[in-house]
Design an enzyme around this catalytic site. Structure first.
Site, PDB file in Angstrom:
ATOM      1  N   HIS A   1       1.712  13.653   2.835  1.00  0.00           N
ATOM      2  CA  HIS A   1       2.770  13.586   1.943  1.00  0.00           C
ATOM      3  C   HIS A   1       2.365  14.252   0.694  1.00  0.00           C
ATOM      4  O   HIS A   1       1.582  13.388  -0.138  1.00  0.00           O
ATOM      5  CB  HIS A   1       3.006  11.927   1.790  1.00  0.00           C
TER       6      HIS A   1
ATOM      7  N   GLU B   1       5.837  14.598   5.025  1.00  0.00           N
ATOM      8  CA  GLU B   1       7.022  13.788   4.441  1.00  0.00           C
ATOM      9  C   GLU B   1       7.093  13.680   2.940  1.00  0.00           C
ATOM     10  O   GLU B   1       6.102  14.265   2.458  1.00  0.00           O
ATOM     11  CB  GLU B   1       6.630  12.321   4.979  1.00  0.00           C
TER      12      GLU B   1
ATOM     13  N   HIS C   1       4.575   2.175   7.464  1.00  0.00           N
ATOM     14  CA  HIS C   1       4.328   1.403   6.090  1.00  0.00           C
ATOM     15  C   HIS C   1       3.572  -0.041   6.396  1.00  0.00           C
ATOM     16  O   HIS C   1       4.330  -0.808   6.678  1.00  0.00           O
ATOM     17  CB  HIS C   1       5.469   1.539   5.007  1.00  0.00           C
TER      18      HIS C   1
END
Length: 239
Positions: free
Chosen positions: A44, A71, A191
């Site tokens: 990310h 991401e 997550h």
């Protein structure tokens, strides 16, 4: 069906950046994760490059032989990087530039025009697209309408409730996965998934294609070693 494990190596880059040198080496860690059984590598790259740098993303592309998942918030700078690197998957998250970590899924309906334009560009480049959403049937239906290939279900609410009531914690995700399957979307999740809560989630949620795990996995690796940690996470997924 068993879900794939994509290892998010952002925290490895955080540790490296603390000293300004190349130790640990994120490219070597990505290679080792794959050698130890990871099905993919997730990064990310944030605008401030506080962990993964744009140069890391480019350096990782030749060595990620499994699935490369990039991401981030799809501003033009992110899109230029993704379209140049051409990962197997791009996961679109609604993060503002300065946030510490992802804390919510997209309001897909309110951002439909923007997301559809982004997805069209990614699809033209042959990149599978996943949208980060809450386990909400309406948002999932909108994700299908704007052309996504998959949704990534935001699992912090599951992780928070799991110690108190696993059944209540997982129920919305079961329904969300069924809803995604009905409209032809693949299902990812991520997550705060961990060795404590992953097995139950994977056993209960149907049609789960992939989980992306970083923080907990890297923390576990400090105690267990990277190879043993990946083995245990794969075991939670029935691998």
């Amino acid at each position: 069906m068993t879900a794939n494990l994509s290892v998010n190596i952002n925290k490895v880059a955080t540790l490296r950046n603390a000293r300004g040198e190349n130790n640990p080496d994120v490219v070597r860690v990505a290679e080792d994760c794959q050698r130890f059984g990871a099905d993919g590598i997730t990064v990310h790259p944030r605008p401030d490059e506080r962990h993964i740098r744009r140069s890391d993303v480019t350096a990782l592309r030749p060595v990620v032989r499994t699935e490369f998942n990039i991401e981030g918030y799809p501003d033009e700078r992110f899109m230029e990087l993704v379209l140049a690197v051409k990962p197997e998957q791009a996961t679109l998250v609604p993060d503002a530039p300065g946030v510490l970590t992802s804390s919510a899924g997209w309001d897909v309906r309110s951002n439909a025009v923007f997301l559809q334009e982004i997805i069209d560009r990614l699809k033209d480049a042959g990149i599978r697209t996943s949208i980060f959403v809450a386990p909400d049937e309406g948002q999932i239906a909108e994700a299908a309408r704007v052309g996504a290939d998959r949704v990534e279900l935001y699992t912090k609410p599951y992780a928070d409730l799991y110690p108190v009531s696993p059944e209540r914690a997982v129920a919305p995700y079961v329904e969300a996965s069924l809803a995604a399957h009905r409209v032809g979307l693949g299902v990812n999740a991520g997550h705060d998934l961990s060795l404590e809560n992953l097995r139950y989630f994977a056993e209960k949620v149907p049609y789960l294609d992939e989980v992306s795990i970083g923080h907990a996995l890297i923390c576990d690796a400090l105690y267990l070693g990277l190879e043993e940690t990946i083995r245990r996470y794969r075991a939670c997924l029935g691998r």
